[in-house]
Design an enzyme around this catalytic site. Structure first.
Site, PDB file in Angstrom:
ATOM      1  N   TRP A  19      39.691  40.359  40.201  1.00 28.18           N
ATOM      2  CA  TRP A  19      40.433  39.642  41.234  1.00 28.18           C
ATOM      3  C   TRP A  19      40.134  40.230  42.610  1.00 28.18           C
ATOM      4  CZ3 TRP A  19      41.521  35.340  42.745  1.00 28.18           C
ATOM      5  CH2 TRP A  19      42.649  34.950  43.473  1.00 28.18           C
ATOM      6  N   LYS A 198      55.250  34.617  33.977  1.00 29.70           N
ATOM      7  CA  LYS A 198      54.279  33.753  33.287  1.00 29.70           C
ATOM      8  C   LYS A 198      53.342  34.562  32.407  1.00 29.70           C
ATOM      9  CE  LYS A 198      50.701  34.695  36.220  1.00 29.70           C
ATOM     10  NZ  LYS A 198      49.279  35.000  35.969  1.00 29.70           N
TER      11      LYS A 198
END
Length: 335
Positions: A19, A198
């Site tokens: 990322w 999540k």
């Protein structure tokens, strides 16, 4: 204190994983030179000589004139006004440990979707408390955005979050490209916790897939995950927010369904019969949901919100509960 990001503010990224690599690539597309704190000697040398990260997204090529990789954290932080954190949450304190440069005049952006283990705090909360920064000078980058697709220019949607939307839009200008759509929010609390939750829910979906449950059940499970996420946010920190938009629901969906999802893969391995320890050992990258399951349960002690899915994941990961029996019990609590 008020903090306004200047139009010429220089950016730096902390971390050298997938990322972090994707974000640096995105930032350089606008022609700006980006500071980059890299602890790994192999990665640092390759970035300097070949413009590639040999460990993560090694097909992503950088113009070396637009990156300033360094293993000197203080130098990287001193030379930038906006510092983007993109390490696994489990290693954040380790990455920042050498820092001696004050952060009081910096704007800190978390691109980390996890909780700081042991402190039972989100990254935003940790930076606020540890470094004494106002929430007005801390932001988030979130949304359904796997690094593999962002780095390859596949259309992706990100949400930039600051308490001052003007600051969010200034950050957005640095990330903007043809393949990246941006939205803006001031819901620091809600979007950060949604991004954490999540990951837990993706583990539950991975377990269900590994155990042989079909698409019909997965639809019901994920719908209930969305309800549980919304319930947690509404009961723990009520605020005007629409959890049906991409920063909440979209991020949940992609993490539950995508083959790129590390958390889904962790659950899949457990569903296939691996022990939790062997599944973790098989993972090549950090599954944030493992740490989040413990931290969210701890945080929820003070809220006492009904969270049967998160509780199921916790019991499997930390109490040795059978994934098969636990999932069967959970099926009776879904609607």
């Amino acid at each position: 204190m008020e903090y306004k990001i200047g139009s010429e503010a220089r950016c730096a990224v902390i971390g050298h994983g997938s990322w972090a690599t994707a974000l640096v690539k995105q930032l350089t597309l606008g022609g700006q030179r980006v500071g980059w704190y890299v602890r790994n000697e192999e990665v640092l040398e390759s970035l300097r000589t070949a413009g590639r990260n040999p460990r993560y997204l090694n097909d992503t090529e950088f113009d070396r004139d637009h990156i300033a990789p360094s293993d000197d954290l203080d130098a990287v932080v001193r030379d930038a006004e906006v510092i983007i954190l993109a390490t696994p949450s489990a290693y954040l304190k380790e990455f920042l440990a050498p820092l001696r440069t004050p952060l009081h005049d910096k704007f800190i952006v978390s691109a980390i979707k996890g909780i700081v283990p042991g402190d039972y705090q989100t990254v935003v909360e940790y930076i606020h408390d540890r470094y004494g920064l106002s929430y007005k000078q801390i932001g988030l980058i979130s949304g359904p955005s796997h690094a593999e697709e962002v780095s390859r220019g596949k259309l992706s949607y990100l949400t930039v979050v600051c308490t001052d939307e003007e600051n969010a839009r200034m950050l957005g200008k640095r990330l903007m490209s043809e393949s990246l759509a941006l939205s803006y929010s001031t819901d620091l609390y809600g979007i950060e916790y949604a991004a954490i939750l999540k990951n837990i829910y993706a583990i539950s979906v991975g377990m269900a897939v590994g155990l042989g449950y079909g698409d019909n059940f997965l639809a019901v499970l994920i719908a209930n995950c969305a309800r549980e996420l919304t319930r947690f946010l509404e009961e723990s920190y009520p605020a005007p927010r629409d959890t049906q938009v991409s920063a909440y629901l979209g991020d949940l969906l992609v993490t539950c369904y995508s083959t790129y999802s590390r958390n889904r893969r962790l659950g899949l391995l457990i569903g296939h019969g691996c022990t939790v320890r062997s599944a973790l050992n098989e993972m090549t990258m950090v599954a944030e949901g493992y740490f989040a399951a413990d931290c969210i349960r701890h945080i929820n002690f003070r809220h006492r919100i009904e969270m049967p899915i998160a509780e199921t994941v916790y019991r499997v990961l930390y109490e040795g509960a059978s994934a098969r029996r636990s999932m069967k019990e959970l099926t009776t609590k879904l609607i």
